[in-house]
Motif scaffolding. Structure first.
Motif, PDB file in Angstrom:
ATOM      1  N   CYS A   1      61.607  12.344  12.601  1.00 52.76           N
ATOM      2  CA  CYS A   1      62.198  12.181  13.939  1.00 52.76           C
ATOM      3  C   CYS A   1      63.575  12.814  14.047  1.00 52.76           C
ATOM      4  CB  CYS A   1      62.268  10.703  14.313  1.00 52.76           C
ATOM      5  SG  CYS A   1      63.208   9.672  13.157  1.00 52.76           S
ATOM      6  N   PHE A   2      64.202  13.127  12.918  1.00 54.32           N
ATOM      7  CA  PHE A   2      65.524  13.748  12.923  1.00 54.32           C
ATOM      8  C   PHE A   2      65.465  15.263  12.683  1.00 54.32           C
ATOM      9  CE2 PHE A   2      66.680   9.396  11.133  1.00 54.32           C
ATOM     10  CZ  PHE A   2      67.015   8.880  12.371  1.00 54.32           C
ATOM     11  N   VAL A   3      64.271  15.812  12.569  1.00 49.48           N
ATOM     12  CA  VAL A   3      64.104  17.250  12.345  1.00 49.48           C
ATOM     13  C   VAL A   3      63.415  17.813  13.581  1.00 49.48           C
ATOM     14  CG1 VAL A   3      63.123  19.033  10.852  1.00 49.48           C
ATOM     15  CG2 VAL A   3      63.934  16.876   9.866  1.00 49.48           C
ATOM     16  N   SER A   4      64.188  18.470  14.436  1.00 49.44           N
ATOM     17  CA  SER A   4      63.659  18.875  15.740  1.00 49.44           C
ATOM     18  C   SER A   4      62.563  19.918  15.633  1.00 49.44           C
ATOM     19  CB  SER A   4      64.789  19.389  16.646  1.00 49.44           C
ATOM     20  OG  SER A   4      65.450  20.494  16.042  1.00 49.44           O
ATOM     21  N   ASP A   5      62.699  20.876  14.718  1.00 54.18           N
ATOM     22  CA  ASP A   5      61.678  21.916  14.569  1.00 54.18           C
ATOM     23  C   ASP A   5      61.584  22.336  13.106  1.00 54.18           C
ATOM     24  OD1 ASP A   5      59.870  23.953  14.709  1.00 54.18           O
ATOM     25  OD2 ASP A   5      61.006  25.201  16.103  1.00 54.18           O
ATOM     26  N   PRO A   6      60.690  21.734  12.347  1.00 59.40           N
ATOM     27  CA  PRO A   6      60.584  22.087  10.928  1.00 59.40           C
ATOM     28  C   PRO A   6      60.105  23.519  10.701  1.00 59.40           C
ATOM     29  CG  PRO A   6      58.769  20.675  11.585  1.00 59.40           C
ATOM     30  CD  PRO A   6      59.723  20.698  12.733  1.00 59.40           C
TER      31      PRO A   6
END
Length: 298
Positions: free
Chosen positions: A211-216
């Motif tokens: 949820c804290f990684v907007s675009d892996p």
């Protein structure tokens, strides 16, 4: 924002919340704020990730008011998931990596393949030493984005695959290149000898919740050897994206909470340069938003 770590405290692994570079024992925080107890193991947290994640968020919001619980930075950092069930690795999954190996890489004309690393023996934490395997002369580095599974998964689709990812971390796939080929044998390649050595998979320093990684699929990767940049790329350079990897894997097998999937490495590996690791070398693997993983070669 917070991440999850496993620290070695009084010779025992302890699950911790890490907030702004400060580490807190999850058990100690629960006791301090009179919150129902949470598992003292990142793996156990992952087994009911959808239930535990909101509780961890709430705990993180209260943590900074309890600075007396901040743990010493001297504690050793173990792999964030101490004993993953499986460590699976995607092979040859960046266009530029194929190109540096002299393989045509203009489209998805290869089959996505994976190999295993032994979960208990290969995984080591941030700051730990990785010994070169006995008789190996060509030990190599590969920085990789790693996915951590948070929900049992079988026969996933492109639409639902990412719902099964709890978070991300950094991994280094250390590879014994001179053990990989066996031209005198009928089988020609030996993936176990090349990839499954003890301490061949540094992982960490922390698990960053998805949820804290907007675009892996848009993260910068950089690996430094003794201060010199060897690999520098972006996860957008993958041949098969994260969803496709999970779909293919779950056609083959069931993925379970705590399993770790290494997603391939970009160009810049030692084999392409004729350069290899030596005792005393320092590796620093950085991925934007995930931190830096440090490994000393022994």
């Amino acid at each position: 924002m917070f991440s999850l770590k496993t620290l070695l405290i009084d010779q025992a692994p302890v699950a911790c919340l890490s907030i702004d570079g400060k580490d807190y024992s999850i058990t100690a925080l629960c006791q301090r704020v009179n919150s129902p107890a949470l598992p003292d193991s990142v793996l156990d947290l992952l087994t009911q990730w959808e239930t535990h994640l909101p509780k961890l968020k709430n705990l993180a919001e209260q943590a900074t008011a309890h600075t007396d619980l901040i743990l010493s930075e001297a504690n050793a950092t173990l792999p964030p998931v101490l004993y993953p069930g499986k460590i699976l690795c995607a092979g040859a999954n960046y266009y530029d990596h194929l190109q540096e190996m002299g393989v045509p890489a203009e489209k998805k004309d290869q089959r996505l393949f994976f190999f295993f690393k032994p979960a208990r023996q290969a995984a080591i934490g941030d700051g730990q030493c990785a010994a070169i395997p006995k008789n190996c002369q060509k030990y190599d580095w590969e920085i990789e984005l790693a996915m951590v599974i948070g929900k049992t998964a079988k026969d996933l689709t492109l639409e639902n695959a990412m719902e099964h990812v709890a978070g991300y971390t950094i991994a280094i796939d250390l590879s014994a290149r001179d053990f990989a080929r066996a031209p005198e044998q009928f089988y020609k390649f030996d993936w176990v000898a090349a990839k499954a050595n003890d301490a061949s998979c540094p992982i960490g320093p922390a698990l960053i919740p998805a949820c804290f990684v907007s675009d892996p699929q848009d993260l910068d990767l950089k690996l430094e050897l003794n201060g010199q940049i060897k690999q520098e790329a972006n996860t957008s350079g993958m041949i098969f994206d994260l969803r496709e990897q999970l779909v293919r894997l779950t056609e083959i097998m069931t993925l379970e909470p705590g399993d770790i999937v290494l997603t391939g490495t970009p160009a810049g590996v030692g084999a392409a340069r004729g350069e290899f690791l030596a005792p005393g070398d320092q590796l620093h693997a950085h991925i934007s938003g995930l931190g830096t993983l440090n490994t000393t070669i022994a």
